[in-house]
Design a protein around this motif. Structure first.
Motif, PDB file in Angstrom:
ATOM      1  N   GLU A   1      45.446  52.645  49.709  1.00 54.88           N
ATOM      2  CA  GLU A   1      45.910  53.449  48.582  1.00 54.88           C
ATOM      3  C   GLU A   1      46.947  54.476  49.029  1.00 54.88           C
ATOM      4  N   VAL A   2      46.744  55.083  50.200  1.00 53.83           N
ATOM      5  CA  VAL A   2      47.717  56.049  50.719  1.00 53.83           C
ATOM      6  C   VAL A   2      49.040  55.355  51.025  1.00 53.83           C
ATOM      7  N   LYS A   3      48.975  54.172  51.603  1.00 50.09           N
ATOM      8  CA  LYS A   3      50.200  53.417  51.884  1.00 50.09           C
ATOM      9  C   LYS A   3      50.961  53.117  50.593  1.00 50.09           C
ATOM     10  N   GLU A   4      50.224  52.767  49.547  1.00 48.05           N
ATOM     11  CA  GLU A   4      50.868  52.463  48.266  1.00 48.05           C
ATOM     12  C   GLU A   4      51.527  53.701  47.669  1.00 48.05           C
ATOM     13  N   LEU A   5      50.919  54.878  47.866  1.00 50.67           N
ATOM     14  CA  LEU A   5      51.535  56.123  47.391  1.00 50.67           C
ATOM     15  C   LEU A   5      52.841  56.411  48.134  1.00 50.67           C
ATOM     16  N   ILE A   6      52.847  56.150  49.439  1.00 55.06           N
ATOM     17  CA  ILE A   6      54.062  56.365  50.237  1.00 55.06           C
ATOM     18  C   ILE A   6      55.153  55.400  49.784  1.00 55.06           C
ATOM     19  N   LEU A   7      54.788  54.135  49.541  1.00 52.18           N
ATOM     20  CA  LEU A   7      55.749  53.156  49.051  1.00 52.18           C
ATOM     21  C   LEU A   7      56.279  53.544  47.675  1.00 52.18           C
ATOM     22  N   GLN A   8      55.403  54.098  46.833  1.00 59.42           N
ATOM     23  CA  GLN A   8      55.829  54.532  45.507  1.00 59.42           C
ATOM     24  C   GLN A   8      56.848  55.661  45.600  1.00 59.42           C
ATOM     25  N   ALA A   9      56.630  56.585  46.549  1.00 62.51           N
ATOM     26  CA  ALA A   9      57.592  57.664  46.758  1.00 62.51           C
ATOM     27  C   ALA A   9      58.960  57.092  47.119  1.00 62.51           C
ATOM     28  N   ALA A  10      58.974  56.074  47.987  1.00 61.49           N
ATOM     29  CA  ALA A  10      60.242  55.440  48.368  1.00 61.49           C
ATOM     30  C   ALA A  10      60.884  54.742  47.175  1.00 61.49           C
ATOM     31  N   LYS A  11      60.075  54.078  46.357  1.00 60.73           N
ATOM     32  CA  LYS A  11      60.602  53.401  45.170  1.00 60.73           C
ATOM     33  C   LYS A  11      61.275  54.380  44.217  1.00 60.73           C
ATOM     34  N   GLU A  12      60.768  55.605  44.187  1.00 63.16           N
ATOM     35  CA  GLU A  12      61.344  56.635  43.319  1.00 63.16           C
ATOM     36  C   GLU A  12      62.573  57.291  43.937  1.00 63.16           C
ATOM     37  N   GLY A  13      62.981  56.811  45.133  1.00 59.43           N
ATOM     38  CA  GLY A  13      64.214  57.296  45.735  1.00 59.43           C
ATOM     39  C   GLY A  13      64.043  58.321  46.829  1.00 59.43           C
TER      40      GLY A  13
ATOM     41  N   ILE B   1      68.786  58.549  57.691  1.00 62.67           N
ATOM     42  CA  ILE B   1      67.808  57.889  56.834  1.00 62.67           C
ATOM     43  C   ILE B   1      68.365  57.830  55.419  1.00 62.67           C
ATOM     44  N   LYS B   2      68.232  56.674  54.782  1.00 59.17           N
ATOM     45  CA  LYS B   2      68.834  56.433  53.474  1.00 59.17           C
ATOM     46  C   LYS B   2      67.861  56.738  52.336  1.00 59.17           C
ATOM     47  N   LYS B   3      68.409  56.819  51.165  1.00 55.82           N
ATOM     48  CA  LYS B   3      67.607  57.040  49.962  1.00 55.82           C
ATOM     49  C   LYS B   3      66.647  55.871  49.773  1.00 55.82           C
ATOM     50  N   GLY B   4      65.351  56.186  49.623  1.00 56.84           N
ATOM     51  CA  GLY B   4      64.348  55.145  49.421  1.00 56.84           C
ATOM     52  C   GLY B   4      63.937  54.409  50.678  1.00 56.84           C
ATOM     53  N   GLU B   5      64.386  54.894  51.839  1.00 54.66           N
ATOM     54  CA  GLU B   5      64.032  54.244  53.099  1.00 54.66           C
ATOM     55  C   GLU B   5      62.811  54.921  53.712  1.00 54.66           C
TER      56      GLU B   5
ATOM     57  N   ALA C   1      63.480  59.655  50.453  1.00 48.89           N
ATOM     58  CA  ALA C   1      63.545  59.203  51.844  1.00 48.89           C
ATOM     59  C   ALA C   1      62.271  59.679  52.542  1.00 48.89           C
ATOM     60  N   VAL C   2      61.638  58.802  53.329  1.00 49.05           N
ATOM     61  CA  VAL C   2      60.338  59.117  53.920  1.00 49.05           C
ATOM     62  C   VAL C   2      60.393  58.914  55.432  1.00 49.05           C
ATOM     63  N   ILE C   3      59.877  59.908  56.162  1.00 47.50           N
ATOM     64  CA  ILE C   3      59.681  59.770  57.610  1.00 47.50           C
ATOM     65  C   ILE C   3      58.188  59.899  57.882  1.00 47.50           C
TER      66      ILE C   3
END
Length: 502
Positions: free
Chosen positions: A442-454, A285-289, A456-458
Motif C-alpha cells: 500500500e505504501v508503494k502504491e501511494l508513492i507511485l500515485q504521487a509520481a502519477k500526479e507529477g 530528476i524529472k517530473k513524475g520520476e 518527482a520522488v527520491i
C-alpha cells in the motif's frame, strides 16, 4: 536440527491480553526450544510485540501461564525475565557510541567495581570483553575503542554480547535487520546461527519473509491476536506464509512504474559538504520520476537528502528547481520551494502521543494562511477525507493517539502529511522499513500515485526489491560519491549491489 521435549526453554499457554476494548492476544500458545531459531510473523498489530513483551515481563497477561526451563513463573518486571535468561535486542541500536566496547558490554554491572572505591577494574573488563567476543562470535575487536567507531553489525553484536554476559538463554531479535544492506544482513545471520549452535534459543521477528525462510527452523504466525499456525519452514513457501499472515492471497510485486515527463524538476550540480562527506554530487530528476538512492549504510545517502532540504550546509554546488537556481538555507526555505522530506519513521517525524488529527495537520497548518481551519469540526472533516484517501486504518477515532496505529498505518499518515502540501519534490528515507507485507504494498502504491500526479520522488532505501519495483533509475553512492546512475530493473540488480560494495 532435531529437538527433544526436554529442550524447551520457554512455554506459553493460553495467553490473553486486552488493552481497553482491543484484544491484543487471545488464547496464544508458544514454545521455543534450545538452539532453535523460531520465526514470529504477522502484520503490524497482529500481537507479536505484545507476546514478546509478556514473555519479557513488560506486560502481565490477563490469563495464561508461562514456563521457563520447565518451571512455571509469574513475571512482574523485565528484571524477572532477565534473571531467567530472556533478553530482547530491539530494532534500534541501544549502544552508548562514545563509550568503549567493554563499557557498553558491562554497563550497569556493579560486580566489576570495587566495593570500597566504586572504581571499575578496567583491565579486567577489557580482557573479559575481548574474551566474550572471541568465545561467542570468533571476532577480534579492540575493547578500548569507542563503539561509535565500529560498523553497524559489530555494534549489534556488542548489544548481543551484553545480553550473553548477563546469562542470556533466549534472545529476541526484533526487526534487527531493518536498514542493513544485504552484506550486513548476511554477516548478522552468520552470527545468529553461531548462537543457535551454542544452544541459545532465538526468536526472530522480521517483515521480510525471505529472511524468515532463510533463517528459521519453525515459524509461529499471528493474526489479529491469535495463533494461525506453527509450521516447519521446510514445509512452507513464501506465498503460503503470506496467505497465513494476511488471511488471503496478497498480490505482491504488482507495481506498475510511472513513465516520467521530460521536464526536469530538480538539478543538483557539484554538491559537496564539509569534510567531503559528500563530494561532487550531480544528478537530475524529472517530473513524475522516482529515483532510488542505494548503498551500504552511512555512505552519504541520508546526508544528501538533508543537504538538499537545507538541514545541512553544503560547501560547494548549486541546486536548481524547475530550471531556476534556488537558495535553500533551511528546511523552511525548502518547504516554501515545494520540497518535502520524510525521514525514517520515529521521533524526528511523528508525535506518537498526539492524535492522528494533530499529526496530519501539523505541516499543513504551519504553511497555509492562518485561519484556514476556522473550527475544530472543519479540521476533523478535512482529516477524515485524507485518511480515507490514503487508506489509513486501525483506529476507532481520529482523536486517538498516533501510537495506537500500526507501523504501516503510521507511515501512511506521514506520506499523507507530505502529500497534503502538493510538493514538487518528495524525498523519503526507508519508506517501507519495518512494516508488514500488505502495508508495504500500500505504501508503494501511494508513492507511485504521487509520481502519477507529477511529483518527482527520491527514495533512500536498503531494500533492493524496492529499488527494482518502484524506481525508474537508481543512484549508487559509496563513500560520499556517486559511483553510477543506471536503470532500476531486474537486469541491473546484480550490478547495483556490486557497485555499492566494490
Amino acid at each position: 536440527m532435531s529437538f527433544q521435549t526436554g529442550d524447551i526453554l520457554i512455554k506459553a499457554e493460553g495467553i490473553c491480553k486486552q488493552f481497553g476494548a482491543v484484544k491484543a492476544l487471545e488464547d496464544v500458545s508458544f514454545t521455543l526450544r534450545r538452539g532453535e531459531i523460531m520465526g514470529l510473523a504477522g502484520h503490524n498489530g497482529a500481537g507479536k510485540s505484545v507476546l514478546i513483551k509478556i514473555m519479557g515481563g513488560v506486560y502481565q497477561p490477563d490469563r495464561g501461564r508461562i514456563w521457563f526451563n520447565g518451571e512455571e513463573v509469574k513475571l512482574h518486571s523485565p528484571r524477572d525475565a532477565q534473571e531467567r535468561g530472556y533478553y530482547i535486542v530491539p530494532q534500534e541500536l541501544t549502544v552508548a557510541r562514545q563509550l568503549s566496547v567493554a563499557d557498553n558490554i558491562f554497563i550497569g554491572r556493579d560486580e566489576f567495581a570495587s566495593k570500597y572505591s566504586g572504581i571499575v577494574n578496567k583491565k579486567y573488563i577489557y580482557e573479559k570483553a575481548a574474551q566474550l567476543l572471541r568465545e561467542f562470535f570468533n571476532i577480534d575487536v579492540d575493547p578500548t575503542v569507542p563503539v561509535g567507531e565500529l560498523d553497524t553489525v559489530t555494534q549489534r553484536l556488542i548489544q548481543v554480547v551484553r545480553c550473553l554476559s548477563a546469562g542470556a538463554k533466549v534472545i529476541v531479535f526484533d526487526e534487527t535487520t531493518a536498514g542493513l544492506s544485504q552484506r550486513e544482513r548476511d554477516k548478522l545471520f552468520q552470527h545468529i546461527r553461531i548462537l543457535a549452535e551454542k544452544g541459545i534459543g532465538i526468536i526472530f521477528i522480521s517483515h521480510i519473509l525471505s529472511e524468515i525462510m532463510e533463517m528459521c527452523d519453525r515459524v509461529t504466525v499471528l493474526r489479529e491476536g491469535k495463533v494461525i499456525g506453527i509450521e516447519e519452514v521446510q514445509n512452507l513457501t513464501i506465498p503460503k506464509l503470506i496467505e497465513m499472515i494476511a488471511g488471503r492471497e496478497v498480490r505482491t510485486n504488482t507495481c506498475e512504474k510511472v513513465f516520467p515527463a521530460e521536464e526536469v524538476i530538480l538539478s543538483v550540480e557539484g554538491l559537496s559538504t564539509k569534510n567531503k562527506r559528500l563530494s561532487n554530487i550531480s544528478f537530475q530528476i524529472k517530473k513524475g520520476e522516482i529515483v532510488g538512492i542505494y548503498g551500504l549504510r552511512d555512505q552519504g545517502q541520508t546526508l544528501l537528502l538533508e543537504t538538499i532540504f537545507g538541514a545541512y550546509k553544503r560547501t560547494t554546488g548549486e541546486i536548481k528547481l524547475e530550471g531556476k537556481k534556488v537558495k535553500i538555507k533551511s528546511p523552511v526555505d525548502a518547504l516554501r520551494q515545494g520540497i518535502v522530506y520524510v525521514p525514517n519513521r520515529g521521533i524526528k517525524t511523528v508525535f506518537p502521543f498526539k492524535s492522528v488529527v494533530e499529526n496530519l495537520i501539523l505541516q499543513f497548518s504551519n504553511f497555509k494562511e492562518s485561519g484556514i481551519f476556522i473550527r475544530e469540526r472543519t479540521e476533523k472533516l478535512f482529516v477524515e477525507e485524507i485518511v480515507r484517501k490514503f487508506t489509513v486504518r486501525g483506529y476507532l477515532s481520529i482523536d486517538e493517539k498516533l501510537s495506537s496505529l500500526s507501523g504501516g498505518n503510521m507511515q501512511k499518515v506521514l506520506i499523507a502529511r507530505a502529500m497534503i502540501l502538493r510538493p514538487k519534490l518528495l524525498m523519503l528515507i526507508e519508506p517501507t522499513e519495518g512494516i508488514d507485507i500488505g502495508a508495504k504494498q500500500e505504501v508503494k502504491e501511494l508513492i507511485l500515485q504521487a509520481a502519477k500526479e507529477g511529483t518527482a520522488v527520491i527514495i533512500v532505501t536498503s531494500e533492493i526489491d524496492d529499488i527494482i519495483e518502484l524506481c525508474n533509475r537508481v543512484i549508487v553512492i559509496r563513500d560520499g560519491k556517486i559511483r553510477n546512475i543506471m536503470e532500476a530493473n531486474e537486469e541491473n540488480r546484480r550490478a547495483i549491489i556490486e557497485e555499492s560494495i566494490a
